[in-house]
Motif scaffolding. Sequence first.
Motif, PDB file in Angstrom:
ATOM      1  N   PRO A 191      23.657   9.965  23.038  1.00 24.41           N
ATOM      2  CA  PRO A 191      23.054  10.282  24.336  1.00 24.41           C
ATOM      3  C   PRO A 191      23.035   9.066  25.262  1.00 24.41           C
ATOM      4  N   THR A 192      23.202   9.332  26.540  1.00 27.93           N
ATOM      5  CA  THR A 192      23.152   8.299  27.574  1.00 27.93           C
ATOM      6  C   THR A 192      21.800   8.295  28.267  1.00 27.93           C
ATOM      7  N   TYR A 193      21.150   9.462  28.280  1.00 32.75           N
ATOM      8  CA  TYR A 193      19.870   9.625  28.967  1.00 32.75           C
ATOM      9  C   TYR A 193      18.854  10.239  28.016  1.00 32.75           C
ATOM     10  N   ARG A 194      17.579  10.026  28.340  1.00 33.41           N
ATOM     11  CA  ARG A 194      16.491  10.654  27.592  1.00 33.41           C
ATOM     12  C   ARG A 194      15.592  11.348  28.605  1.00 33.41           C
ATOM     13  N   LEU A 195      15.206  12.560  28.290  1.00 34.09           N
ATOM     14  CA  LEU A 195      14.309  13.318  29.153  1.00 34.09           C
ATOM     15  C   LEU A 195      12.959  13.423  28.466  1.00 34.09           C
ATOM     16  N   ASP A 196      11.973  12.687  28.977  1.00 37.04           N
ATOM     17  CA  ASP A 196      10.617  12.722  28.440  1.00 37.04           C
ATOM     18  C   ASP A 196       9.823  13.780  29.202  1.00 37.04           C
ATOM     19  N   VAL A 197       9.216  14.703  28.471  1.00 36.60           N
ATOM     20  CA  VAL A 197       8.499  15.820  29.095  1.00 36.60           C
ATOM     21  C   VAL A 197       7.086  15.889  28.531  1.00 36.60           C
ATOM     22  N   ARG A 198       6.110  16.004  29.420  1.00 34.96           N
ATOM     23  CA  ARG A 198       4.716  16.260  29.033  1.00 34.96           C
ATOM     24  C   ARG A 198       4.292  17.567  29.679  1.00 34.96           C
ATOM     25  N   LEU A 199       3.672  18.448  28.899  1.00 34.93           N
ATOM     26  CA  LEU A 199       3.301  19.769  29.395  1.00 34.93           C
ATOM     27  C   LEU A 199       1.796  19.933  29.511  1.00 34.93           C
ATOM     28  N   ASP A 200       1.410  20.783  30.448  1.00 30.49           N
ATOM     29  CA  ASP A 200       0.021  21.191  30.601  1.00 30.49           C
ATOM     30  C   ASP A 200       0.035  22.715  30.697  1.00 30.49           C
ATOM     31  N   ASP A 201      -0.534  23.376  29.700  1.00 37.22           N
ATOM     32  CA  ASP A 201      -0.573  24.834  29.634  1.00 37.22           C
ATOM     33  C   ASP A 201      -2.014  25.279  29.799  1.00 37.22           C
ATOM     34  N   ALA A 202      -2.280  26.113  30.789  1.00 35.08           N
ATOM     35  CA  ALA A 202      -3.655  26.554  31.044  1.00 35.08           C
ATOM     36  C   ALA A 202      -3.697  28.068  31.213  1.00 35.08           C
ATOM     37  N   LEU A 203      -4.795  28.651  30.779  1.00 30.86           N
ATOM     38  CA  LEU A 203      -5.044  30.080  30.915  1.00 30.86           C
ATOM     39  C   LEU A 203      -6.366  30.223  31.658  1.00 30.86           C
ATOM     40  N   GLU A 204      -6.320  30.844  32.832  1.00 36.62           N
ATOM     41  CA  GLU A 204      -7.512  30.979  33.672  1.00 36.62           C
ATOM     42  C   GLU A 204      -7.881  32.443  33.854  1.00 36.62           C
ATOM     43  N   ALA A 205      -9.176  32.710  33.940  1.00 39.02           N
ATOM     44  CA  ALA A 205      -9.647  34.062  34.252  1.00 39.02           C
ATOM     45  C   ALA A 205      -9.576  34.252  35.759  1.00 39.02           C
ATOM     46  N   LEU A 206      -8.940  35.342  36.185  1.00 37.98           N
ATOM     47  CA  LEU A 206      -8.832  35.621  37.619  1.00 37.98           C
ATOM     48  C   LEU A 206      -9.775  36.737  38.052  1.00 37.98           C
ATOM     49  N   GLY A 207      -9.655  37.864  37.393  1.00 38.88           N
ATOM     50  CA  GLY A 207     -10.474  39.014  37.761  1.00 38.88           C
ATOM     51  C   GLY A 207     -11.627  39.197  36.796  1.00 38.88           C
ATOM     52  N   VAL A 208     -12.844  39.206  37.321  1.00 34.21           N
ATOM     53  CA  VAL A 208     -14.032  39.404  36.490  1.00 34.21           C
ATOM     54  C   VAL A 208     -14.745  40.646  37.007  1.00 34.21           C
ATOM     55  N   LEU A 209     -14.998  41.579  36.098  1.00 34.44           N
ATOM     56  CA  LEU A 209     -15.666  42.825  36.470  1.00 34.44           C
ATOM     57  C   LEU A 209     -17.172  42.634  36.540  1.00 34.44           C
ATOM     58  N   ASN A 210     -17.875  43.682  36.980  1.00 37.71           N
ATOM     59  CA  ASN A 210     -19.343  43.623  37.114  1.00 37.71           C
ATOM     60  C   ASN A 210     -20.047  43.316  35.802  1.00 37.71           C
ATOM     61  N   ASP A 211     -19.466  43.741  34.676  1.00 42.78           N
ATOM     62  CA  ASP A 211     -20.099  43.494  33.380  1.00 42.78           C
ATOM     63  C   ASP A 211     -19.628  42.166  32.762  1.00 42.78           C
ATOM     64  N   ASP A 212     -19.087  41.264  33.576  1.00 46.35           N
ATOM     65  CA  ASP A 212     -18.628  39.929  33.190  1.00 46.35           C
ATOM     66  C   ASP A 212     -17.464  39.930  32.208  1.00 46.35           C
ATOM     67  N   THR A 213     -16.704  41.004  32.173  1.00 46.18           N
ATOM     68  CA  THR A 213     -15.477  41.008  31.371  1.00 46.18           C
ATOM     69  C   THR A 213     -14.306  40.633  32.261  1.00 46.18           C
ATOM     70  N   ILE A 214     -13.333  40.005  31.666  1.00 51.53           N
ATOM     71  CA  ILE A 214     -12.162  39.540  32.403  1.00 51.53           C
ATOM     72  C   ILE A 214     -11.132  40.667  32.454  1.00 51.53           C
ATOM     73  N   SER A 215     -10.611  40.929  33.648  1.00 53.88           N
ATOM     74  CA  SER A 215      -9.617  41.993  33.793  1.00 53.88           C
ATOM     75  C   SER A 215      -8.219  41.449  34.074  1.00 53.88           C
ATOM     76  N   ARG A 216      -8.146  40.200  34.470  1.00 59.19           N
ATOM     77  CA  ARG A 216      -6.839  39.595  34.782  1.00 59.19           C
ATOM     78  C   ARG A 216      -6.902  38.100  34.498  1.00 59.19           C
ATOM     79  N   GLU A 217      -5.796  37.567  33.952  1.00 60.62           N
ATOM     80  CA  GLU A 217      -5.687  36.136  33.661  1.00 60.62           C
ATOM     81  C   GLU A 217      -4.452  35.577  34.350  1.00 60.62           C
ATOM     82  N   ARG A 218      -4.462  34.287  34.500  1.00 65.88           N
ATOM     83  CA  ARG A 218      -3.293  33.582  35.042  1.00 65.88           C
ATOM     84  C   ARG A 218      -2.929  32.473  34.073  1.00 65.88           C
ATOM     85  N   ARG A 219      -1.677  32.480  33.626  1.00 68.50           N
ATOM     86  CA  ARG A 219      -1.184  31.425  32.742  1.00 68.50           C
ATOM     87  C   ARG A 219      -0.353  30.479  33.585  1.00 68.50           C
ATOM     88  N   ILE A 220      -0.660  29.196  33.466  1.00 65.95           N
ATOM     89  CA  ILE A 220       0.014  28.168  34.265  1.00 65.95           C
ATOM     90  C   ILE A 220       0.649  27.163  33.313  1.00 65.95           C
TER      91      ILE A 220
END
Length: 168
Positions: A66-95
């Motif tokens: 190899p002539t080059y090296r590709l260094d990669v650092r990842l950040d994986d997150a899962l967030e609650a988007l939609g919360v119903l009246n009874d505090d349950t999550i109806s939709r998530e967003r993965r980033i």
Amino acid sequence: MRVAAALLVLAALSACGLQPMYAGGASSPVAQGLAAVDVPAIPGRDGWLVRNALTERMGAAGEAAPTYRLDVRLDDALEALGVLNDDTISRERRILRARYQLVDLTNGEILLDATAGSDAGIDVVSSEYATIAAEQRALENLAADVAERITRRVALTLREREGGAENP
């Protein structure tokens, strides 16, 4: 009339210096440069997915050092988007975000220091299995998308380095 217009458009494109990145196929400087990029292991399942997608897209160097090296650092997150009246999550967003550096192994110079990312929405359903499966599938799709973005940016950097890029 249409043929003349098409020829005029083609002539204008060639005048601005626009040219295919992979002209020459596997023997092109960009394809050879991508094949000479080493992608070290990236921790985690998300890292495994991204690394596999990167090595597949770049055509990892098999015989050559190899002539080059590709260094990669990842950040994986899962967030609650939609919360119903009874505090349950109806939709998530993965980033999934990646910070990456392309390093020239001959002199240690950092040729590229950039970020790439993508996100996906996930419906949370009553079946826990279906929700987990959707989260995993979203991660697989995000890993492929991030790897594509990284590969494209690395290819552009290698093309510029080879002096093949001309500004229109």
